[in-house]
Design a protein around this motif. Structure first.
Motif, short mmCIF file in Angstrom:
data_model
loop_
_atom_site.label_atom_id
_atom_site.label_comp_id
_atom_site.label_asym_id
_atom_site.label_seq_id
_atom_site.Cartn_x
_atom_site.Cartn_y
_atom_site.Cartn_z
N ALA A 7 58.47 74.67 33.80
CA ALA A 7 59.54 74.43 34.77
C ALA A 7 59.64 72.94 35.05
N LEU A 8 60.85 72.49 35.36
CA LEU A 8 61.10 71.10 35.66
C LEU A 8 61.23 70.94 37.17
N TYR A 9 60.42 70.05 37.74
CA TYR A 9 60.44 69.79 39.18
C TYR A 9 60.88 68.34 39.41
N ILE A 10 61.77 68.15 40.35
CA ILE A 10 62.26 66.82 40.70
C ILE A 10 61.80 66.50 42.11
N VAL A 99 56.71 70.08 34.44
CA VAL A 99 56.93 68.63 34.44
C VAL A 99 57.49 68.19 35.78
N ILE A 100 56.91 67.12 36.32
CA ILE A 100 57.40 66.51 37.56
C ILE A 100 58.12 65.20 37.22
N GLY A 107 69.10 60.03 40.56
CA GLY A 107 68.50 60.57 39.34
C GLY A 107 68.40 62.07 39.41
N ARG A 108 68.05 62.58 40.59
CA ARG A 108 67.97 64.03 40.79
C ARG A 108 69.29 64.70 40.44
N ASP A 109 70.37 64.15 40.95
CA ASP A 109 71.68 64.75 40.70
C ASP A 109 72.07 64.66 39.23
N GLN A 110 71.68 63.57 38.56
CA GLN A 110 71.94 63.45 37.12
C GLN A 110 71.19 64.53 36.34
N VAL A 111 69.92 64.75 36.71
CA VAL A 111 69.11 65.73 36.00
C VAL A 111 69.60 67.15 36.28
N LEU A 112 69.97 67.44 37.52
CA LEU A 112 70.44 68.79 37.86
C LEU A 112 71.73 69.15 37.12
N ALA A 113 72.51 68.13 36.77
CA ALA A 113 73.74 68.38 36.01
C ALA A 113 73.41 68.85 34.59
N ILE A 114 72.22 68.45 34.09
CA ILE A 114 71.79 68.82 32.74
C ILE A 114 70.85 70.02 32.77
N PRO A 116 70.31 72.64 35.42
CA PRO A 116 70.66 73.21 36.73
C PRO A 116 69.58 74.11 37.33
N HIS A 117 68.63 74.57 36.51
CA HIS A 117 67.57 75.44 37.03
C HIS A 117 66.33 74.65 37.45
N ALA A 118 66.40 73.33 37.38
CA ALA A 118 65.27 72.51 37.83
C ALA A 118 65.07 72.72 39.33
#
Length: 209
Positions: A7-10, A99-100, A107-114, A116-118
């Motif tokens: 899982a991806l954690y931000i 992964v953290i 950056g969080r919003d950029q990653v969530l766009a790619i 979305p389940h992070a």
């Protein structure tokens, strides 16, 4: 290691909220988690190691990585560029590693766009006074830099609503327990457990002879 994807954690927080200390403590007690090592163009500081604290690169190399779309997210903070390797994150997740990403709200919003389940988590201090004391207690920044960090902190804090979880770092041990709880809950979800305990479920559902 689990047979499922990681899982991806931000984790986002204003400077001085204690995010780095919490992540370090979490890693010490959870071997299923790793932290992405960001690329940065800033100068290496005393005591830091290339490839451990950051991947230190020149601005030209950083720009090339961005142009080649090798960055999952990137931003400029205090005249220095920071970014996350897309390939490294994807490979780690495919290997079942959680992964953290320690990045700001943009950056969080950029990653969530790619992705979305992070799982997005914001860590906040208990008060503005406590935050300023922590920044001053570092003894590494001038009053001018601290004032800039406090102004940036206000922007970061105002974006807390973009995360699914909010952890207040007042008592460190409690904040760490809260953070670990988020990771534990995700791992207890049925799809993950169904893979981890496949043989047990087969036996429990067996009708026997």
């Amino acid at each position: 290691m689990s047979n499922t994807s990681g899982a991806l954690y931000i984790l986002s927080a204003p400077s001085g909220a204690g995010k780095t200390s919490l992540v370090k403590a979490l890693l010490a007690q959870d071997d299923q988690v790793c932290v992405s090592v960001s690329h940065t163009t800033r100068a290496i500081r005393q005591g830091e190691q290339d490839g451990v604290d950051y991947n230190f690169v020149g601005q030209e190399d950083f720009s090339r990585l961005v142009d080649q779309q090798q960055m999952l997210e990137y931003a400029t903070v205090f005249e220095n560029s920071y970014g996350t390797s897309r390939q490294w994150v994807q490979t780690s997740l495919e290997q079942g590693q959680d992964v953290i990403l320690e990045i700001d709200w943009q950056g969080r919003d950029q990653v969530l766009a790619i992705f979305p389940h992070a799982v997005a988590i914001t860590i906040l201090p208990p008060s503005q006074v406590a935050l300023q004391k922590r920044l001053q207690g570092r003894g590494t920044d001038s009053d001018v830099i601290i004032a800039r960090r406090m102004a940036e902190a206000h922007k970061e804090i105002s974006q807390y609503g973009g995360s699914q979880y909010l952890v207040i770092n007042d008592d460190f041990n409690q904040a760490l327990a809260d953070l670990q709880c988020i990771f534990t809950c995700r791992r207890l979800k049925t799809p993950q457990q169904a893979v981890n305990h496949h043989q047990l479920l087969v036996e429990l559902l067996s009708t026997g002879d």
